[in-house]
Scaffold this active site. Structure first.
Site, PDB file in Angstrom:
ATOM      1  N   LYS A  54      -7.155  35.163 -29.500  1.00 13.29           N
ATOM      2  CA  LYS A  54      -5.823  35.508 -28.976  1.00 13.29           C
ATOM      3  C   LYS A  54      -4.747  34.778 -29.778  1.00 13.29           C
ATOM      4  O   LYS A  54      -3.733  35.360 -30.175  1.00 13.29           O
ATOM      5  CB  LYS A  54      -5.709  35.122 -27.494  1.00 13.29           C
ATOM      6  N   GLN A  98      -6.618  31.115 -18.976  1.00  6.58           N
ATOM      7  CA  GLN A  98      -7.918  31.721 -19.256  1.00  6.58           C
ATOM      8  C   GLN A  98      -8.863  31.538 -18.061  1.00  6.58           C
ATOM      9  O   GLN A  98      -9.067  30.423 -17.591  1.00  6.58           O
ATOM     10  CB  GLN A  98      -8.519  31.067 -20.521  1.00  6.58           C
ATOM     11  N   ASP A 121      -0.995  38.659 -18.004  1.00  3.53           N
ATOM     12  CA  ASP A 121      -2.280  39.216 -17.567  1.00  3.53           C
ATOM     13  C   ASP A 121      -2.088  40.205 -16.422  1.00  3.53           C
ATOM     14  O   ASP A 121      -3.001  40.963 -16.098  1.00  3.53           O
ATOM     15  CB  ASP A 121      -3.205  38.082 -17.079  1.00  3.53           C
TER      16      ASP A 121
END
Ligand code: NAD
Length: 300
Positions: A54, A98, A121
């Site tokens: 990422k 994460q 997200d």
């Protein structure tokens, strides 16, 4: 194989190109550089790989990448304090924590402490509610990537019968909301669904997000249907040598590709689209934060 292959790797490169162009314009015209902060708690090897890639792709499209790597025993208070700092930082437009988090941390509490406008997200309860009521939100990356591929392949999805297999908060449910938003008739199937083969056979669009290797065979697929395979499963591959493995999806590719009209492969289908959509969400969040026009085609 008769189905058209939907090449997620190529599509994702195209999306990253669009993001890079938009970032370049933001920087040249407004002096703004979008910033994405990724927070990793602990040393889960798979999470470390995701975070590294990422970060690399964030930099490649011209954005700032900030990584916060915290010890596995970081307290909830310390993690929440870091998120509060990132929420208040005007140079940070996207925040990603994460998952999974170590067991002593409350994932819902942590995710819901992120500023919804920076929740790239799309997991914050406010974004879930906005998506569910058809309002502008941050959309979870994996279902957004699936939607982009479906729109690209079909144009309009209006009136199509869609079956989503899996009802998770990160894939199945938001995928169903997005398909509903595009006027599909949507069925969500799951582990308790009666006669799953029959349900899947009705679908013009099948999205499989279960996490069971090759569980959907070709004879469940309506001829000509579009099959989007979200699953990522590692299986033994003795044909490659002793102890070797390979990745497969939730659908049995060969038998489904013989019947479907279009299908995504694993690897090289949905997977690459997920990171591309994370970058797209970050540039969208940056534009919204600065009251500027959002990039076309990169949101739901
Ligand atoms: P999850 O475990 O949270 O959810 C799985 C869902 O499948 C559940 O809702 C369950 O009801 C359903 N299910 C389980 N067994 C079933 C059965 N026999 N029949 C029908 N439904 C059944 O999983 P998830 O997080 O939604 O992920 C699903 C898969 O997608 C996994 O393989 C995961 O690795 C993959 N994934 C891929 C990406 C990507 O970027 N490509 C992103 C997220 C998840």
């Amino acid at each position: 194989m008769t189905a058209t292959l939907i090449d997620g790797k190529e599509f994702a490169a195209r999306v990253r190109g669009q993001v890079a162009e938009h970032v370049a314009r933001l920087t040249a015209d407004h002096g703004i550089k979008p910033g994405l902060a990724v927070v990793l708690v602990g040393e889960d090897p798979a999470s470390q790989v995701y975070v590294r890639s990422k970060g690399k792709m964030t930099v490649e499209v011209g954005m700032n990448s900030v990584e916060h790597k915290l010890d596995v025993d970081t307290s909830e208070a310390d993690l929440l304090a870091l998120i509060a700092k990132l929420n208040a930082d005007p140079a940070i437009h996207g925040i990603l924590v994460q998952l999974p988090l170590p067991g002593h941390l409350d994932e819902d509490l942590v995710i819901n402490s992120i500023d919804p406008a920076k929740d790239v997200d799309g997991f914050h309860i406010s974004n879930v509610g906005l998506l569910g009521t058809g309002q502008k939100s941050m959309v979870p990356c994996t279902p957004l990537g699936c939607l982009m591929m479906l729109r690209d392949h079909h144009g309009s999805l209006s009136g199509m019968d869609a079956v989503v297999i899996g009802r998770s908060n990160i894939v199945g449910k938001p995928m169903a909301q997005l398909l509903l938003g595009d006027s599909c008739t949507v069925t969500i199937a799951h582990s308790r669904t009666r006669d799953l083969p029959d349900v899947v056979r009705r679908a013009d669009i099948v999205v499989a997000a279960v996490g069971r290797a090759q569980m959907v065979p070709g004879d469940w697929i309506k001829p000509g249907a579009t099959v989007i395979d979200v699953g990522i499963n590692r299986i033994d591959a003795p044909e490659k040598g002793a102890g070797k493995t390979r990745l497969v999806g939730d659908v049995d590719f060969d038998s489904c590709a013989a019947v479907a009209g279009a299908i995504t492969p694993v690897p090289g289908g949905v997977g690459p689209m997920t990171i591309a959509c994370l970058l797209a969400n970050t540039v969208t969040a940056c534009c919204r934060a600065n009251g500027l026009a959002e990039p076309e085609g990169l949101t739901a």
